[in-house]
Design an enzyme around this catalytic site. Structure first.
Site, PDB file in Angstrom:
ATOM      1  CE  LYS A 203       2.952  12.822  -7.911  1.00 47.81           C
ATOM      2  NZ  LYS A 203       2.770  12.750  -9.352  1.00 47.81           N
ATOM      3  NE  ARG A 239       6.665   7.846 -11.766  1.00 46.01           N
ATOM      4  CZ  ARG A 239       7.090   8.354 -10.620  1.00 46.01           C
ATOM      5  NH1 ARG A 239       6.234   8.753  -9.716  1.00 46.01           N
ATOM      6  NH2 ARG A 239       8.385   8.464 -10.382  1.00 46.01           N
TER       7      ARG A 239
HETATM    8  N1  HH2 Z   1       5.477  12.000 -10.473  1.00 51.49           N
HETATM    9  C1  HH2 Z   1       6.710  12.073  -9.931  1.00 51.49           C
HETATM   10  C2  HH2 Z   1       7.853  11.750 -10.657  1.00 51.49           C
HETATM   11  N2  HH2 Z   1       7.756  11.334 -11.936  1.00 51.49           N
HETATM   12  N3  HH2 Z   1       6.439  10.801 -13.805  1.00 51.49           N
HETATM   13  C3  HH2 Z   1       5.235  10.723 -14.388  1.00 51.49           C
HETATM   14  N4  HH2 Z   1       5.121  10.302 -15.659  1.00 51.49           N
HETATM   15  N5  HH2 Z   1       4.081  11.054 -13.715  1.00 51.49           N
HETATM   16  C4  HH2 Z   1       4.095  11.490 -12.431  1.00 51.49           C
HETATM   17  O1  HH2 Z   1       3.027  11.816 -11.876  1.00 51.49           O
HETATM   18  C5  HH2 Z   1       5.375  11.582 -11.775  1.00 51.49           C
HETATM   19  C6  HH2 Z   1       6.535  11.236 -12.510  1.00 51.49           C
HETATM   20  C7  HH2 Z   1       6.825  12.504  -8.503  1.00 51.49           C
HETATM   21  O2  HH2 Z   1       6.787  11.388  -7.668  1.00 51.49           O
HETATM   22  P1  HH2 Z   1       8.079  10.669  -7.059  1.00 51.49           P
HETATM   23  O3  HH2 Z   1       8.965  10.125  -8.129  1.00 51.49           O
HETATM   24  O4  HH2 Z   1       7.623   9.686  -6.060  1.00 51.49           O
HETATM   25  O5  HH2 Z   1       8.816  11.824  -6.274  1.00 51.49           O
HETATM   26  P2  HH2 Z   1      10.095  12.719  -6.569  1.00 51.49           P
HETATM   27  O6  HH2 Z   1       9.858  13.474  -7.837  1.00 51.49           O
HETATM   28  O7  HH2 Z   1      10.166  13.607  -5.350  1.00 51.49           O
HETATM   29  O8  HH2 Z   1      11.265  11.789  -6.710  1.00 51.49           O
END
Ligand code: HH2
Length: 258
Positions: A203, A239
């Protein structure tokens, strides 16, 4: 929990797993590397992002879930009841809803009637604007109160409490300082009595604390340090994009003890 974003625009792995065959390979590899579950998502929630349509989200995730066909434990990262319903029918065990059952009034019933696991996450605002001016009097206290209220809501909607985990939502409507205060006080979220899931991996706050005020991601080294700090404060589910490295770091942390 390994992250497989079937999206062109995720903040870290956007485009990498947008083809179903790449996403499937990544999911299998994460399980080989020690992931207990793989979180499949078809919509980016990065700061500034717009949502995607139901059809587009289904088009991205359904082929991946069909191919995996229950072969690896799957979580579905969605706020849409119809995506969750299809994913559960294709073997998903957990619904990871970053809106904590606030976006789609039908999602609670989908989770309850399937007896699926559920992750409730805190977010202030919505992805498109959430980083413009996040504001709290007491970030950890407010996040804990929100999660407690959403937990009660989910249980009243018929979802078994034992199936629910809670997530403070790092980066979702929080400044760098607020994210780090929340991590320092994670025990206040753990005190709610449900397993705590943390998503700190890569992040932007991690890149920013290292001195780049424009960073949109953080390095692996900082992600591992953050995961270990969360472990020490009682987090149970991590995660992560880099599964093997997280399993290794957390195995060492677990050998020392929380
Ligand atoms: N962070 C993201 C997406 N989903 N779900 C939970 N439970 N907790 C989190 O911190 C979280 C999440 C954001 O990360 P990422 O999926 O890598 O990116 P994007 O939303 O740009 O697809």
């Amino acid at each position: 929990m390994g992250v497989v974003n079937v999206t062109p625009d995720s903040f870290f792995d956007g485009g990498v797993n947008v083809r179903a065959e790449d996403a499937i390979r990544a999911a299998r590899r994460m399980v080989e590397d020690g992931a207990a579950i793989v979180d499949v998502g078809g919509e980016s929630t990065r700061p500034g992002s717009d949502g995607v349509s139901l059809d587009e989200e289904l088009r991205r995730v359904v082929p991946v879930l069909e191919s995996l066909d229950g072969e690896v434990p799957v979580s579905i990262d969605t706020a849409k009841a119809e995506v969750a319903r299809r994913a559960i029918a294709l073997g998903a065990e957990l619904v990871n809803d970053v809106t904590a059952l606030r976006a789609d009034p039908e999602l609670a019933d989908v989770v309850a009637s399937a007896d699926a696991y559920l992750c409730l996450m805190h977010m202030q605002g919505e992805p498109r604007t959430m980083q413009e001016a996040p504001s709290y009097d007491d970030v950890a206290g407010e996040v804990a109160a929100f999660l407690e209220e959403r937990l009660r809501f989910a249980v009243e909607a018929g979802i078994a409490e034992e199936r629910i985990c809670l997530d403070p939502g790092f980066g979702f409507g929080k400044t760098v300082e607020q994210n780090f205060e929340l991590l320092a006080r994670l025990d206040e979220i753990v005190a709610l009595g449900r397993p705590v899931l943390v998503g700190l991996s890569r992040k932007r706050s991690l890149g920013r604390i290292l001195g780049d005020p424009e960073a949109t991601t953080g390095p692996l080294s900082a992600s591992l340090a953050a995961a270990v700090e969360a472990y020490e404060r009682g987090a149970a589910i991590f995660r992560a994009h880099d599964v093997r490295e997280h399993v290794e770091a957390l195995t060492v942390a677990a050998a020392v003890g929380p």
